[in-house]
Motif scaffolding. Sequence first.
Motif, short mmCIF file in Angstrom:
data_model
loop_
_atom_site.label_atom_id
_atom_site.label_comp_id
_atom_site.label_asym_id
_atom_site.label_seq_id
_atom_site.Cartn_x
_atom_site.Cartn_y
_atom_site.Cartn_z
N THR A 92 8.76 5.38 8.00
CA THR A 92 7.49 4.53 7.64
C THR A 92 7.07 4.30 6.19
N ASN A 93 8.10 4.99 5.27
CA ASN A 93 7.58 5.10 4.08
C ASN A 93 8.43 4.03 3.04
N THR A 132 3.91 -1.57 3.10
CA THR A 132 3.60 -0.36 3.65
C THR A 132 2.25 0.42 2.87
N ALA A 133 2.14 0.10 1.78
CA ALA A 133 1.01 0.40 0.99
C ALA A 133 -0.17 -0.19 0.96
N LEU A 176 14.00 4.75 1.01
CA LEU A 176 13.38 5.46 2.09
C LEU A 176 14.06 6.85 2.32
N PRO A 226 9.05 0.66 1.47
CA PRO A 226 8.10 -0.02 0.67
C PRO A 226 7.58 -1.49 1.49
#
Length: 223
Positions: free
Chosen positions: A156-157, A107-108, A151, A159
């Motif tokens: 959507t957060n 995600t990052a 989470l 990893p």
Amino acid sequence: MTSQQKISRRTIAKGAAWSVPVVAVAAAAPASAASTPACPGASCPKPVLSAVTLSTGVFAANTNTADLNITAGTEVANFLTPECSGGGLLQASLVTVGDATLTMKETATGKTTAYTGTTGVSAGATAASAAFAMATIGASFPSVNFPDGDLLSGLTNAPVVPQSLCISYTVVLDVLGSTPGTTVTCPGQVCFGFNLLTGSLYSVNQGVVPNTVSYLTSGLLLP
């Protein structure tokens, strides 16, 4: 021998022509080879993956890696449809599912990593039952990397999240109305994207047991 008793050679030959049976042998006409139907187009098979759960097995000791599994028997494609019939000439009789490729996205960073898993097999001797024309999987993707994180809110957060799933297959289609045993074999692939659903769980902290990841997703057909 009198003239009445004389028989000419022409008369003998003429009589012989009627006495010998005639066997007519017709020359075999060259058979026109029936054209074998082509594999169905892009609209076959019909994708049916609407929801799938991906969950981790046991994490390797002191690592961030674990297998990510899809439940066996998950249906992904249906070959018993008008689009797969070749205009009524074909009928699916055997579906074999091959490898599946799962792509995970961080995600990052947006970095993606592909993992290959071997799936189960969906097979049958006849298409009389729709089950024999379904592609089903039960895949395990080994040593997927799960960075530390949780989470906590939203979906959507996490990893790392599943981005896409592609499944290879081979379908054998019987050619209807032809010599029994005539078939067409067609390889292909179906691919899906994912939307995470409420209920997904991500809790990973290296050195803390247990670590748990479970993605509840809806499958979206990719072009």
